[in-house]
Design an enzyme around this catalytic site. Sequence first.
Site, PDB file in Angstrom:
ATOM      1  CG  HIS A  82      -6.832  65.490  44.777  1.00  0.00           C
ATOM      2  ND1 HIS A  82      -7.610  65.451  43.650  1.00  0.00           N
ATOM      3  CD2 HIS A  82      -6.394  64.231  44.976  1.00  0.00           C
ATOM      4  CE1 HIS A  82      -7.624  64.217  43.165  1.00  0.00           C
ATOM      5  NE2 HIS A  82      -6.895  63.457  43.958  1.00  0.00           N
ATOM      6  CG  ASP A 161      -3.683  60.378  37.283  1.00  0.00           C
ATOM      7  OD1 ASP A 161      -2.909  59.653  37.952  1.00  0.00           O
ATOM      8  OD2 ASP A 161      -4.796  60.732  37.710  1.00  0.00           O
ATOM      9  NE  ARG A 168      -0.631  54.614  41.653  1.00  0.00           N
ATOM     10  CZ  ARG A 168      -1.207  55.707  42.187  1.00  0.00           C
ATOM     11  NH1 ARG A 168      -1.752  56.630  41.420  1.00  0.00           N
ATOM     12  NH2 ARG A 168      -1.209  55.893  43.484  1.00  0.00           N
ATOM     13  CB  SER A 183      -1.559  60.034  40.875  1.00  0.00           C
ATOM     14  OG  SER A 183      -2.954  60.023  40.773  1.00  0.00           O
ATOM     15  CE  LYS A 187      -6.274  63.030  39.990  1.00  0.00           C
ATOM     16  NZ  LYS A 187      -5.354  61.899  40.062  1.00  0.00           N
TER      17      LYS A 187
HETATM   18  N1  URA Z   1      -5.836  60.446  44.592  1.00  0.00           N
HETATM   19  C1  URA Z   1      -5.281  60.478  43.361  1.00  0.00           C
HETATM   20  O1  URA Z   1      -5.740  61.222  42.493  1.00  0.00           O
HETATM   21  N2  URA Z   1      -4.215  59.712  43.112  1.00  0.00           N
HETATM   22  C2  URA Z   1      -3.673  58.896  44.035  1.00  0.00           C
HETATM   23  O2  URA Z   1      -2.708  58.235  43.731  1.00  0.00           O
HETATM   24  C3  URA Z   1      -4.258  58.846  45.324  1.00  0.00           C
HETATM   25  C4  URA Z   1      -5.348  59.633  45.587  1.00  0.00           C
END
Ligand code: URA
Length: 410
Positions: A82, A161, A168, A183, A187
């Site tokens: 990620h 999320d 956000r 966040s 995930k």
């Molecule tokens: N990627 C995400 O999934 N969440 C964030 O807050 C920033 C980058």
Amino acid sequence: MHIPSIIEKKRDGKLLSDDEIRSVISAYTADEMPDYQMAALAMAIYLQGMTADETASLTRAMLQSGEVLSYPDSAPRVVDKHSTGGVGDKVSLILAPLLACDDLWVPMISGRGLGITGGTLDKLEAIPGFRVGLSIEEMMSQLEQIGVAMIGQTGSICPADKKLYALRDVTATVSSQCLIVASIMSKKLAESLDALVLDVKFGKGAFMKTKAEAASLGIAMQEVGEAMGVETGVCFNPMDEPLGKTVGNSLEVVEAIDVLRGGGPADLREIVMKLAARLSQAGADQLAQWLDDGTALQKFREIVTHQGGDPADLERLGEINAAAVIRDFVSENSGQVGIVNADTIGRASVALGAGRSRVEDEVDPSVGFDELIKVGAEVNAGDVVARIHASSEKDADMAEAELKKAIQIR
Ligand code: URA
């Protein structure tokens, strides 16, 4: 639970309890707490921050807002990466299929555009028919068949999320360490991974402007991952200029396909190879071969087929998503490129329509920039140093004015 009192507590810099955080997330997910209250709380968190314990509570509450994936005993190693978000960051489109060429499963849950950074889901949806909202059953069946699925948060996977991320994005509350940790890690923990690598960006086009801020974010995410039993690696990558030479949803997919064909810009391929090496058991030569001989591209075509698209469209995405106005931007001076400001270019691309200003906005897949010059290149006056893709001449004029500020020749 009296939500205004919880907002007030955080606004005044006090600690929220695990129960309070859990109640807020569960009320918000169940649509029992309106967006305006969550927006106020997100801003209070942004301004006051959270302790490590509060951040862990928030991550757990968001993870538990939905289901957690589980795999059969026969499943191979389950991995993912990620990014904390960058401008022109299309790495996931290349890395997910590349990793699935190895004997690995990649159940990638991504997000949409966030602030000035693009999102994998918006990019994938530039492919006509591509479905990012698979059910858990569909995702598991796809993993069994091709080893990779690329989806978004849904009503059943990380629903908290899904809502908070979108909020956000349009309330200037993205670049908060605790909100980013919760966040991303909610995930990734919902994916029940064996191993995760985090691509933590820092610089003008990243949420963390300095390497020290990025290090703090990377460590915080790594601690949460390791505490939950996931091997969690962190890579730090600068994000002062856009990654690759394109910014904008469809344009970035076209560039990712170039890399999946063994071509594409060197900086993009380099990051893909670096992250792949952290997760794959295959060596660098094998990974390079999968990019060069079309194996990874074939895997991406399989993803497209399984998720509702037609791989034949990948060859004509430029025509399918052609912008109304395509305009060259030429250098007025000769010299070496000193700055290509990812922040200015990211903002301009959102203003062109590649990102959102309100939750309900649709993104325009066709707009953005390509042929962006790279820092260090030598140019002559009159050379094309970027190309603008806009939906009107007025938007192209705006983008041209921004490029004048963003690209500096010394
Ligand atoms: N990627 C995400 O999934 N969440 C964030 O807050 C920033 C980058």
